[in-house]
Scaffold this active site. Structure first.
Site, PDB file in Angstrom:
ATOM      1  N   GLU A 323      44.606  33.224  33.134  1.00 50.11           N
ATOM      2  CA  GLU A 323      44.770  34.039  31.924  1.00 50.11           C
ATOM      3  C   GLU A 323      43.450  34.240  31.189  1.00 50.11           C
ATOM      4  O   GLU A 323      43.293  35.213  30.465  1.00 50.11           O
ATOM      5  CB  GLU A 323      45.789  33.395  30.968  1.00 50.11           C
ATOM      6  CG  GLU A 323      47.224  33.691  31.345  1.00 50.11           C
ATOM      7  CD  GLU A 323      48.231  33.468  30.221  1.00 50.11           C
ATOM      8  OE1 GLU A 323      47.897  32.823  29.205  1.00 50.11           O
ATOM      9  OE2 GLU A 323      49.378  33.920  30.373  1.00 50.11           O
ATOM     10  N   HIS A 344      49.818  19.418  55.374  1.00 52.65           N
ATOM     11  CA  HIS A 344      50.813  19.806  56.383  1.00 52.65           C
ATOM     12  C   HIS A 344      51.402  21.178  56.094  1.00 52.65           C
ATOM     13  O   HIS A 344      52.420  21.548  56.653  1.00 52.65           O
ATOM     14  CB  HIS A 344      51.910  18.744  56.451  1.00 52.65           C
ATOM     15  CG  HIS A 344      51.385  17.426  56.935  1.00 52.65           C
ATOM     16  ND1 HIS A 344      51.585  16.964  58.215  1.00 52.65           N
ATOM     17  CD2 HIS A 344      50.614  16.495  56.315  1.00 52.65           C
ATOM     18  CE1 HIS A 344      50.976  15.795  58.353  1.00 52.65           C
ATOM     19  NE2 HIS A 344      50.377  15.492  57.214  1.00 52.65           N
ATOM     20  N   LYS A 459      56.003  42.348  29.065  1.00 51.69           N
ATOM     21  CA  LYS A 459      56.844  42.062  27.891  1.00 51.69           C
ATOM     22  C   LYS A 459      57.341  43.362  27.275  1.00 51.69           C
ATOM     23  O   LYS A 459      58.509  43.484  26.901  1.00 51.69           O
ATOM     24  CB  LYS A 459      56.023  41.311  26.835  1.00 51.69           C
ATOM     25  CG  LYS A 459      55.719  39.879  27.175  1.00 51.69           C
ATOM     26  CD  LYS A 459      55.155  39.212  25.936  1.00 51.69           C
ATOM     27  CE  LYS A 459      54.421  37.954  26.241  1.00 51.69           C
ATOM     28  NZ  LYS A 459      53.574  37.505  25.146  1.00 51.69           N
TER      29      LYS A 459
HETATM   30  O1  PA5 Z   1      47.811  30.998  26.758  1.00 53.99           O
HETATM   31  C1  PA5 Z   1      48.556  31.717  26.107  1.00 53.99           C
HETATM   32  O2  PA5 Z   1      48.262  32.156  24.985  1.00 53.99           O
HETATM   33  C2  PA5 Z   1      49.944  32.056  26.631  1.00 53.99           C
HETATM   34  O3  PA5 Z   1      50.151  31.488  27.890  1.00 53.99           O
HETATM   35  C3  PA5 Z   1      51.009  31.556  25.673  1.00 53.99           C
HETATM   36  O4  PA5 Z   1      50.890  30.171  25.514  1.00 53.99           O
HETATM   37  C4  PA5 Z   1      52.425  31.896  26.172  1.00 53.99           C
HETATM   38  O5  PA5 Z   1      52.546  33.271  26.382  1.00 53.99           O
HETATM   39  C5  PA5 Z   1      53.471  31.437  25.165  1.00 53.99           C
HETATM   40  O6  PA5 Z   1      53.256  32.046  23.939  1.00 53.99           O
HETATM   41  P1  PA5 Z   1      53.930  31.524  22.631  1.00 53.99           P
HETATM   42  O7  PA5 Z   1      53.407  30.164  22.359  1.00 53.99           O
HETATM   43  O8  PA5 Z   1      53.521  32.507  21.579  1.00 53.99           O
HETATM   44  O9  PA5 Z   1      55.408  31.523  22.856  1.00 53.99           O
END
Ligand code: PA5
Length: 469
Positions: A323, A344, A459
């Site tokens: 990310e 394996h 989303k």
């Molecule tokens: O690293 C990030 O920002 C994302 O992976 C969020 O943690 C994830 O989308 C969850 O978001 P939220 O904490 O707003 O529910």
């Protein structure tokens, strides 16, 4: 105080011997590569410090640098110093919930879940939920949900808690609006209301929330009157939040030593601040991984973990790297394997497949438990008497050395991160090392490591489909 032995990043096997042939030189790195990179790494480190200062001064952040979620960097030091009352409150709330219930559902996804899961799998008994409460140190069973949209998994967890009155929920979402987590909270909160039988006071004690200062979850927690609601500090992004209440509250419920975790992270910060390139685990990890990617084509970063307890640490890192740096058509692809299991399954490809992988081993020097030894047996049809007296750790070490030797014989070079033991202090160092390294790498290559604009697409479409817009 528990010992805090330093973790180590060993890149010596990536370096080609001086007298190697020109063909062999093409398989690894030479001193000139390192000399070329050292000043660039030092400059990227400087940029990380400047980012932090810019964030702290609340100086206006240029558009191309937004978001700038630099505040994770000194979070460990702040929690152990000026924010100590918050840390104490987190630990007290975790201890309270642990005393009052026997099952805790941790609801969250992505950065709001993976760190807590990593801590659970690394530091708790491998069969924590199956052993007696006494053997769990008086701690509740832990379950993770709200991290998927899986009907049968949710029904399965409902089977465990419906009708019981000894369970609670920790719901974690920074935005407060993530669908997976929000829906799970709606479902399990309804079940909890039934379990509490109209006792509102009990309900407010049984739901703990970790969320931003505004947003739907924040409002919901207020409406419920939750006794404990913890913030996710401004400027700390989801996948950089394991050392905030996001990771610390579940860790406190599990009975983990959160102070030790933070001390580990602070010790890594100190090394990052003070050690020069080639002696600095953060800079060296970035430098070697970058050079192997750009000069040797290793676009896949395999985190080769040696121990079952490390798998979720690997998944946490998969998310962090993907990310943060998987942007603008760039970014290495992370892949976690657990050995010897995956020797394996993936081993064949790693040994003889495309030369596009940098394997970084993650090993633990000392086991937490007493050794299991191969005993002599009257029945030696399996020919294991020849190995009698050897321990599981002896076998794992042999597998580790043998595997890396086999890679080296084919000029497939590996690096190794060594943890003295699998405990909170080592994990604090490792989390911080990899978070800071990810930011340094972003600065080095000109990718903003913060934010995840690419996740918004699914989303948006999903919401439009569901709400008919
Ligand atoms: O690293 C990030 O920002 C994302 O992976 C969020 O943690 C994830 O989308 C969850 O978001 P939220 O904490 O707003 O529910």
């Amino acid at each position: 105080m528990k010992p805090l032995d330093p973790i180590a990043y060993d890149y010596s096997d990536l370096i080609v011997p001086k007298d190697a042939s020109s063909c062999v030189r093409l398989t690894g790195l030479v001193e000139a590569d390192l000399k070329w990179l050292a000043p660039r790494l030092a400059a990227a480190r400087q940029e990380v410090f400047e980012n932090l200062a810019m964030y702290e001064r609340r100086a206006s952040v240029p558009e191309e640098m937004q978001p700038l979620d630099a505040a994770f960097f000194d979070l460990p030091e702040r929690l152990m110093d000026e924010d100590r009352p918050l840390l104490d409150r987190i630990v007290a709330a975790g201890d309270r919930l642990a005393k009052e219930v026997d099952r805790v559902l941790v609801l969250g996804i992505g950065g709001s879940y993976m760190g807590a899961r990593a801590l659970f799998e690394a530091c708790c008994h491998p069969y924590h939920n199956e052993i007696s409460r006494q053997r769990r140190g008086g701690r509740p069973r832990i379950y993770f949900e709200g991290n998927n949209l899986d009907n049968d998994a949710v029904q399965g967890l409902l089977d465990l808690v419906e009708g019981a009155d000894d369970w609670g929920i920790i719901v974690i979402s920074k935005s407060g609006g993530t669908l997976e987590t929000a829906v799970a909270f709606r479902v399990f909160f309804e079940a909890l209301k039934t379990s509490c039988g109209g006792d509102r006071e009990k309900l407010r004690r049984r739901v703990l929330a970790v969320t931003g200062d505004t947003g739907r979850l924040h409002e919901l927690a207020e409406a419920i009157g939750c006794q404990d609601v913890f913030p996710i500090p401004d400027g700390v992004g989801g996948r950089f939040s394991v050392l905030s209440a996001v990771g610390l509250l579940p860790a406190a419920v599990m009975g983990l030593d959160v102070q030790h975790l933070l001390e580990g992270a602070a010790a890594m910060n100190e090394r990052f601040r003070t050690k020069p390139p080639l002696e600095n685990p953060v800079l060296d990890y970035v430098g070697m991984s970058r050079l192997m990617e750009t000069r040797r084509g290793d676009t896949i970063r395999v985190l080769s973990t040696w121990g079952k307890g490390l798998e979720s640490v690997g998944f946490w890192y998969d998310q962090l790297l993907s990310e943060s740096l998987g942007k603008n058509g760039l970014g290495a692809t992370p892949l976690t394997v657990v050995n010897t299991r995956d020797l394996h399954s993936r081993g064949q490809q790693h040994q003889e497949g495309r030369r596009d992988k940098l394997i970084t081993n993650l090993v633990v020097e000392h086991t937490a438990r007493e050794p299991v030894t191969i005993e002599r047996s009257d029945l030696d049809q399996d020919k294991l008497n020849a190995l009698s007296g050897k321990t599981y750790q002896d076998l794992l070490r042999a597998a580790f050395t043998g595997t890396n030797q086999a890679y080296a014989e084919d000029y497939r070079r590996t690096a190794t991160i060594r943890l003295p033991r699998l405990d909170e202090g080592s994990l604090g160092q490792l989390f911080q090392m990899l978070m800071v390294a990810t930011v340094v790498e972003g600065r080095l290559v000109g990718i903003n490591p913060y934010g995840q604009p690419g996740v918004e697409g699914y989303k948006k479409n999903m919401n439009a489909i569901l709400r008919g817009k």
